[in-house]
Scaffold this motif. Sequence first.
Motif, PDB file in Angstrom:
ATOM      1  N   UNK A  75       0.801  -1.216   0.000  1.00  0.00           N
ATOM      2  CA  UNK A  75       0.000   0.000   0.000  1.00  0.00           C
ATOM      3  C   UNK A  75       0.840   1.275   0.000  1.00  0.00           C
ATOM      4  N   UNK A  76       2.142   1.153   0.176  1.00  0.00           N
ATOM      5  CA  UNK A  76       2.957   2.357   0.301  1.00  0.00           C
ATOM      6  C   UNK A  76       2.884   3.203  -0.975  1.00  0.00           C
ATOM      7  N   UNK A  77       2.444   4.456  -0.889  1.00  0.00           N
ATOM      8  CA  UNK A  77       2.345   5.308  -2.086  1.00  0.00           C
ATOM      9  C   UNK A  77       3.689   5.935  -2.440  1.00  0.00           C
ATOM     10  N   UNK A  78       4.645   5.088  -2.839  1.00  0.00           N
ATOM     11  CA  UNK A  78       6.000   5.576  -3.105  1.00  0.00           C
ATOM     12  C   UNK A  78       6.405   5.392  -4.562  1.00  0.00           C
ATOM     13  N   UNK A  79       5.483   4.901  -5.389  1.00  0.00           N
ATOM     14  CA  UNK A  79       5.843   4.629  -6.775  1.00  0.00           C
ATOM     15  C   UNK A  79       6.338   5.858  -7.510  1.00  0.00           C
ATOM     16  N   UNK A  80       5.745   7.046  -7.191  1.00  0.00           N
ATOM     17  CA  UNK A  80       6.136   8.274  -7.884  1.00  0.00           C
ATOM     18  C   UNK A  80       7.548   8.700  -7.539  1.00  0.00           C
ATOM     19  N   UNK A  81       8.149   8.132  -6.490  1.00  0.00           N
ATOM     20  CA  UNK A  81       9.512   8.485  -6.096  1.00  0.00           C
ATOM     21  C   UNK A  81      10.554   7.675  -6.847  1.00  0.00           C
ATOM     22  N   UNK A 129      -4.804   5.839 -14.706  1.00  0.00           N
ATOM     23  CA  UNK A 129      -4.983   4.682 -13.832  1.00  0.00           C
ATOM     24  C   UNK A 129      -4.350   3.476 -14.509  1.00  0.00           C
ATOM     25  N   UNK A 130      -3.622   2.677 -13.741  1.00  0.00           N
ATOM     26  CA  UNK A 130      -3.098   1.418 -14.241  1.00  0.00           C
ATOM     27  C   UNK A 130      -1.664   1.426 -14.706  1.00  0.00           C
ATOM     28  N   UNK A 131      -0.930   2.525 -14.480  1.00  0.00           N
ATOM     29  CA  UNK A 131       0.468   2.570 -14.892  1.00  0.00           C
ATOM     30  C   UNK A 131       1.343   1.906 -13.835  1.00  0.00           C
ATOM     31  N   UNK A 132       2.411   1.251 -14.272  1.00  0.00           N
ATOM     32  CA  UNK A 132       3.310   0.606 -13.331  1.00  0.00           C
ATOM     33  C   UNK A 132       3.946   1.639 -12.413  1.00  0.00           C
ATOM     34  N   UNK A 133       4.004   1.319 -11.141  1.00  0.00           N
ATOM     35  CA  UNK A 133       4.580   2.195 -10.116  1.00  0.00           C
ATOM     36  C   UNK A 133       3.940   3.585 -10.107  1.00  0.00           C
ATOM     37  N   UNK A 134       2.669   3.651 -10.498  1.00  0.00           N
ATOM     38  CA  UNK A 134       1.964   4.942 -10.516  1.00  0.00           C
ATOM     39  C   UNK A 134       1.932   5.564  -9.110  1.00  0.00           C
ATOM     40  N   UNK A 153       2.162   2.883  -6.220  1.00  0.00           N
ATOM     41  CA  UNK A 153       2.701   1.845  -5.355  1.00  0.00           C
ATOM     42  C   UNK A 153       3.180   0.664  -6.187  1.00  0.00           C
ATOM     43  N   UNK A 154       3.730  -0.317  -5.498  1.00  0.00           N
ATOM     44  CA  UNK A 154       4.199  -1.535  -6.140  1.00  0.00           C
ATOM     45  C   UNK A 154       3.075  -2.254  -6.882  1.00  0.00           C
TER      46      UNK A 154
END
Length: 352
Positions: free
Chosen positions: A220-226, A311-316, A318-319
């Motif tokens: 659940x970690x919202x870190x994909x944008x990093x 919606x639906x992009x990889x690492x948008x 989170x994992x």
Amino acid sequence: MIDASDVIVIGAGQSGLAAAHALRAAGRSPVVLEAGPEPVGSWPSYYDSLTLFSPARYSSLPGMPFPGDPDRYPRRDEVVDYLRHYAKDLDADIRTGHRVTSVRRRDGRFTVQVADGAELTAPVVIAASGAFSTPHRPALPGLDTFTGTVLHSADYREPGPFAGQRVIVVGAANTAVQVGYELAKVATVSLATRKPVRYAPQRPLGRDVHFWSIALGFDHLPIGHLLRNPPHTPVNDDGRYQRAVDAGQPDQRPVFTHVDGDTVAWPDGTREHVDTILLATGYRPALSYLDPAERGHHKGISTAHPGLGFVGLEWQRSFASATLRGVGRDARYVVHRLLRRLTQPITTGQGR
């Protein structure tokens, strides 16, 4: 004729269906445009033996649990059937055979052009055409001169046609290893990789890895944008894949250095005849209807246009952003942010 709507969703695979569900829950009536003949995304085009690496209990969209034994690992056709039923129960305006060719914004509204000439307008558009529709074909040395067969894993179905062949599978992720493993039962196969294959146990301490990912909060970690360069995802393995590769069925080698006709040269100087090179090199987002400068986003919210989301992009975020289990969470976030904009003054050129 121009058709007006309050929200247009582009794509009716798992991402578009999750977005439509979030919009319906928010009291909206979206129009969902799907290029294909039915609302199931790219799933029917994947290879026959594809099996999810997440159990059924962790493989569902919001509002409809995946049927059957929750601890089993569903096959491709089960996912297709699940999406068909999900779309049928969604009570949304899903229009199949509507391939979007362009999206333009003017005077606070988007105009969405469809291949058959139809136009739709709306103040909000969600690009949910997914991250697995456009096969990525890297420029490998001499590949364009290869006189054997070159195909992407998107074109692969089952191992029968490759019986007795010499095959190279390019890639080191789940698809490459799974396809290479089943091909090695009928052909002589090498995995050609830039980095060694990494493995992750499917069921550490007797529980599926997704249980631990969720229990520990990583999912659940919202870190994909990093993550500008997301880490190489290891292969989920119950032990059979690593055992097979270690036994040379298939073997693993660095990517070839050159191709001459049907002959491949390896980094150690050896050369050999090859029948087929199969590229298990992933996909790129299907966003050709947007100019490259309009594809930037922050957690799924466009950095180019107010009212545009993804919606639906990889690492948008989170994992799990591009997965069945994670896309619903992102869809709720994006829908909430976009609909909030409808009630706020916005200016042309406003970013995030």
